[in-house]
Scaffold this motif. Structure first.
Motif, PDB file in Angstrom:
ATOM      1  N   LYS A  22       3.313 -24.263 -58.346  1.00 24.56           N
ATOM      2  CA  LYS A  22       4.463 -23.818 -57.562  1.00 24.56           C
ATOM      3  C   LYS A  22       4.295 -22.370 -57.093  1.00 24.56           C
ATOM      4  O   LYS A  22       4.834 -21.977 -56.062  1.00 24.56           O
ATOM      5  CB  LYS A  22       5.746 -23.930 -58.409  1.00 24.56           C
ATOM      6  N   LEU A  23       3.551 -21.579 -57.882  1.00 19.11           N
ATOM      7  CA  LEU A  23       3.395 -20.165 -57.534  1.00 19.11           C
ATOM      8  C   LEU A  23       2.422 -19.957 -56.366  1.00 19.11           C
ATOM      9  O   LEU A  23       2.644 -19.092 -55.515  1.00 19.11           O
ATOM     10  CB  LEU A  23       2.936 -19.372 -58.767  1.00 19.11           C
ATOM     11  N   SER A  24       1.357 -20.768 -56.327  1.00 16.54           N
ATOM     12  CA  SER A  24       0.299 -20.560 -55.330  1.00 16.54           C
ATOM     13  C   SER A  24       0.802 -20.482 -53.887  1.00 16.54           C
ATOM     14  O   SER A  24       0.477 -19.528 -53.176  1.00 16.54           O
ATOM     15  CB  SER A  24      -0.775 -21.648 -55.454  1.00 16.54           C
ATOM     16  N   PRO A  25       1.588 -21.453 -53.416  1.00 12.33           N
ATOM     17  CA  PRO A  25       2.064 -21.346 -52.026  1.00 12.33           C
ATOM     18  C   PRO A  25       2.939 -20.113 -51.778  1.00 12.33           C
ATOM     19  O   PRO A  25       2.961 -19.581 -50.662  1.00 12.33           O
ATOM     20  CB  PRO A  25       2.867 -22.636 -51.818  1.00 12.33           C
ATOM     21  N   VAL A  26       3.618 -19.639 -52.818  1.00  9.07           N
ATOM     22  CA  VAL A  26       4.440 -18.438 -52.660  1.00  9.07           C
ATOM     23  C   VAL A  26       3.530 -17.224 -52.449  1.00  9.07           C
ATOM     24  O   VAL A  26       3.780 -16.378 -51.584  1.00  9.07           O
ATOM     25  CB  VAL A  26       5.355 -18.218 -53.886  1.00  9.07           C
ATOM     26  N   ILE A  27       2.454 -17.158 -53.232  1.00 10.73           N
ATOM     27  CA  ILE A  27       1.488 -16.061 -53.076  1.00 10.73           C
ATOM     28  C   ILE A  27       0.858 -16.104 -51.687  1.00 10.73           C
ATOM     29  O   ILE A  27       0.688 -15.061 -51.036  1.00 10.73           O
ATOM     30  CB  ILE A  27       0.426 -16.113 -54.201  1.00 10.73           C
ATOM     31  N   ASP A  28       0.564 -17.309 -51.209  1.00 12.12           N
ATOM     32  CA  ASP A  28       0.037 -17.437 -49.839  1.00 12.12           C
ATOM     33  C   ASP A  28       1.019 -16.862 -48.816  1.00 12.12           C
ATOM     34  O   ASP A  28       0.622 -16.129 -47.909  1.00 12.12           O
ATOM     35  CB  ASP A  28      -0.244 -18.915 -49.514  1.00 12.12           C
ATOM     36  N   LEU A  29       2.277 -17.204 -48.980  1.00 13.19           N
ATOM     37  CA  LEU A  29       3.330 -16.689 -48.096  1.00 13.19           C
ATOM     38  C   LEU A  29       3.359 -15.162 -48.088  1.00 13.19           C
ATOM     39  O   LEU A  29       3.448 -14.529 -47.037  1.00 13.19           O
ATOM     40  CB  LEU A  29       4.701 -17.168 -48.570  1.00 13.19           C
ATOM     41  N   ILE A  30       3.302 -14.591 -49.296  1.00 15.35           N
ATOM     42  CA  ILE A  30       3.354 -13.134 -49.441  1.00 15.35           C
ATOM     43  C   ILE A  30       2.152 -12.494 -48.748  1.00 15.35           C
ATOM     44  O   ILE A  30       2.296 -11.553 -47.961  1.00 15.35           O
ATOM     45  CB  ILE A  30       3.372 -12.732 -50.944  1.00 15.35           C
ATOM     46  N   ASN A  31       0.956 -13.036 -49.007  1.00 15.08           N
ATOM     47  CA  ASN A  31      -0.251 -12.469 -48.417  1.00 15.08           C
ATOM     48  C   ASN A  31      -0.244 -12.602 -46.898  1.00 15.08           C
ATOM     49  O   ASN A  31      -0.672 -11.693 -46.181  1.00 15.08           O
ATOM     50  CB  ASN A  31      -1.498 -13.130 -49.012  1.00 15.08           C
ATOM     51  N   ARG A  32       0.276 -13.719 -46.411  1.00 13.91           N
ATOM     52  CA  ARG A  32       0.357 -13.906 -44.964  1.00 13.91           C
ATOM     53  C   ARG A  32       1.333 -12.890 -44.360  1.00 13.91           C
ATOM     54  O   ARG A  32       1.065 -12.312 -43.304  1.00 13.91           O
ATOM     55  CB  ARG A  32       0.796 -15.331 -44.631  1.00 13.91           C
ATOM     56  N   ALA A  33       2.453 -12.668 -45.036  1.00 16.09           N
ATOM     57  CA  ALA A  33       3.434 -11.688 -44.549  1.00 16.09           C
ATOM     58  C   ALA A  33       2.797 -10.307 -44.442  1.00 16.09           C
ATOM     59  O   ALA A  33       3.031  -9.568 -43.487  1.00 16.09           O
ATOM     60  CB  ALA A  33       4.648 -11.657 -45.478  1.00 16.09           C
ATOM     61  N   GLU A  34       1.974  -9.983 -45.430  1.00 16.39           N
ATOM     62  CA  GLU A  34       1.315  -8.678 -45.420  1.00 16.39           C
ATOM     63  C   GLU A  34       0.319  -8.588 -44.259  1.00 16.39           C
ATOM     64  O   GLU A  34       0.297  -7.603 -43.517  1.00 16.39           O
ATOM     65  CB  GLU A  34       0.587  -8.453 -46.765  1.00 16.39           C
ATOM     66  N   ALA A  35      -0.453  -9.652 -44.073  1.00 22.12           N
ATOM     67  CA  ALA A  35      -1.466  -9.659 -43.018  1.00 22.12           C
ATOM     68  C   ALA A  35      -0.814  -9.562 -41.639  1.00 22.12           C
ATOM     69  O   ALA A  35      -1.277  -8.832 -40.756  1.00 22.12           O
ATOM     70  CB  ALA A  35      -2.315 -10.927 -43.114  1.00 22.12           C
ATOM     71  N   GLU A  36       0.293 -10.280 -41.472  1.00 22.65           N
ATOM     72  CA  GLU A  36       0.940 -10.319 -40.161  1.00 22.65           C
ATOM     73  C   GLU A  36       1.699  -9.037 -39.812  1.00 22.65           C
ATOM     74  O   GLU A  36       1.715  -8.604 -38.665  1.00 22.65           O
ATOM     75  CB  GLU A  36       1.890 -11.523 -40.068  1.00 22.65           C
ATOM     76  N   SER A  37       2.342  -8.441 -40.826  1.00 23.63           N
ATOM     77  CA  SER A  37       3.192  -7.280 -40.537  1.00 23.63           C
ATOM     78  C   SER A  37       2.446  -5.964 -40.745  1.00 23.63           C
ATOM     79  O   SER A  37       2.859  -4.923 -40.234  1.00 23.63           O
ATOM     80  CB  SER A  37       4.426  -7.298 -41.437  1.00 23.63           C
ATOM     81  N   GLY A  38       1.366  -6.004 -41.513  1.00 21.66           N
ATOM     82  CA  GLY A  38       0.645  -4.779 -41.796  1.00 21.66           C
ATOM     83  C   GLY A  38       1.304  -3.902 -42.853  1.00 21.66           C
ATOM     84  O   GLY A  38       0.793  -2.836 -43.185  1.00 21.66           O
ATOM     85  N   SER A  39       2.461  -4.322 -43.354  1.00 23.43           N
ATOM     86  CA  SER A  39       3.040  -3.556 -44.468  1.00 23.43           C
ATOM     87  C   SER A  39       3.279  -4.493 -45.663  1.00 23.43           C
ATOM     88  O   SER A  39       3.594  -5.669 -45.491  1.00 23.43           O
ATOM     89  CB  SER A  39       4.323  -2.851 -44.053  1.00 23.43           C
TER      90      SER A  39
END
Lengths: 269, 269
Positions: B45-62
């Motif tokens: 259950k945690l893995s897709p959440v971590i993916d979401l977080i990392n994608r948010a960082e990559a897309e927004s730069g912050s």
């Protein structure tokens, strides 16, 4: 061992209580004596609290636990010197946040549960009024304005669930009781047909339901185990037949039930 | 700047939201996009959440801000490696608590808002049912069982205050409306005389009251500023004459109002 625990805040202390109690649930064998001290916004108000803490330490020989959300640096420093384990929820996290966000925090007391965000607050208050006027099917006219409609048999927990959805999450939650007449058929009461996307069903263990009903109307047919079993059976069949999501609430708290419902129905919290 | 904020928990995530939002109120200029992720109890259950977080960082730069109350050490360690500022509310405080209490914590998920403490939970649910059946003076027979009785004129906020006293603090709160007939005299309605120790009055700014009533019954006498001023004047005089504690709720939230009432009346929270 009976540890003294203090929740200290310059606001309502609800945040300090929430996180403090969360942490304490992880230490089962310890007994606590809790004291909450809200609205501490001056040295004058803090001093007698520090005296209390130090006295508790002197009398019991063990250090009290102090959970603080004080935002004022002078007060925080003063509190840090008392004879207790002081867990400072504010400073601990505010420094890394300031570094990450590249900006200073405002350090203003009592922001969390104040009227700072009037829009969100008004929405919550409206939701509560909505939910109370739509409790137990009291008003069906405005079901179309509901964001969620909780259904279930009498005493299956619809009211606390609806109220919590409104109070905590600001959702306009109505609830509608499925009576004996309704559950006899596999189909919903007509009134609900137009709103099926908003429906969420509750079931509960028949033995537990019997206990609850027994308190309300002792030794009635309504409270008989036979009647409870029949209603729960019928209503579960109805949920399945109508493809309505539902949850067994016997072993869950309103917090768990509502979090589950919000997640399943894709509602915004 | 629009920062992504994640509240992650193995329980309902209500604690993570409470402390996270408290901290964020201290940074006014930042805009947030919040996402709450409850019931994370496995790597799966945690893995897709971590993916979401990392994608948010990559897309927004912050880096996103992550407030976590995960109790499982493996999951906590995994989360700590994502591209975000992870504020781990559990571990940060659990270690000093373990040292102070000289015992290991249980590290069991979802304890806070579960049914672990059934006695306290049942008391809260009973309080909610009590409060709803005693809303707006609906049932006066059992006023003697109330722990607190909120009084005030129509639409002065009695209902949300009573519901919050029950839901958050487990108090059996009744409320009783002071009608135009009541407030004409300086004395209380008779029914309240036997319960004067439990009474707490609300007042509200007449202009604000007028706005609220106007929504309910537009352009009625009931919603006129003249009527609102008269009722509030009369009721404040009555509270003073009868020596009843009271509070102006115009600029306070239910959290602030109820904390204040509990403190003033010496109730246990």
């Amino acid at each position: 061992m009976n540890r003294k625990v203090f929740f200290i805040s310059d606001g309502t202390a609800i945040t300090a209580e929430t996180i403090g109690r969360t942490l304490l649930t992880q230490f089962k064998k310890i007994e606590y004596e809790q004291m909450t001290v809200p609205f501490i916004r001056s040295e004058q108000k803090l001093s007698p609290v520090i005296d209390l803490i130090n006295r508790a330490e002197a009398e019991s020989g063990s250090r009290p636990l102090v959970f603080s959300t004080l935002t004022n640096t002078d007060l925080t420093n003063k509190l840090a010197k008392c004879n207790a384990l002081v867990l400072d929820l504010f400073s601990t996290f505010i420094n890394p946040l300031e570094a990450e966000l590249g900006t200073r925090s405002i350090h203003i007391a009592g922001q969390t549960h104040s009227l700072v965000n009037k829009g969100i607050y008004d929405k919550r208050m409206e939701a509560i009024n909505f939910t109370l006027t739509h409790d137990d099917g009291a008003s069906v006219r405005q079901l179309k304005d509901a964001q969620i409609i909780i259904i279930g048999v009498s005493r299956s927990g619809k009211t606390p669930v609806s109220v919590f959805l409104a109070m905590q999450f600001g959702l306009r939650a109505a609830n509608y009781p499925l009576t004996n007449d309704d559950v006899g058929s596999a189909r919903f009461p007509k009134i609900l047909h137009a709103h099926r996307d908003k429906l969420y069903g509750l079931i509960i263990d028949p033995e537990r339901l019997q206990q609850i009903r027994q308190k309300r109307k002792p030794d009635s047919k309504y409270a008989s185990i036979r009647q409870c079993r029949k209603e729960i059976n019928d209503v579960e069949y109805m949920y399945q037949y109508e493809h309505i999501p539902y949850l067994d609430v016997t072993h869950s708290s309103v917090e768990e039930i509502t979090s589950q419902i919000i997640q399943e129905k894709g509602l915004k919290r």
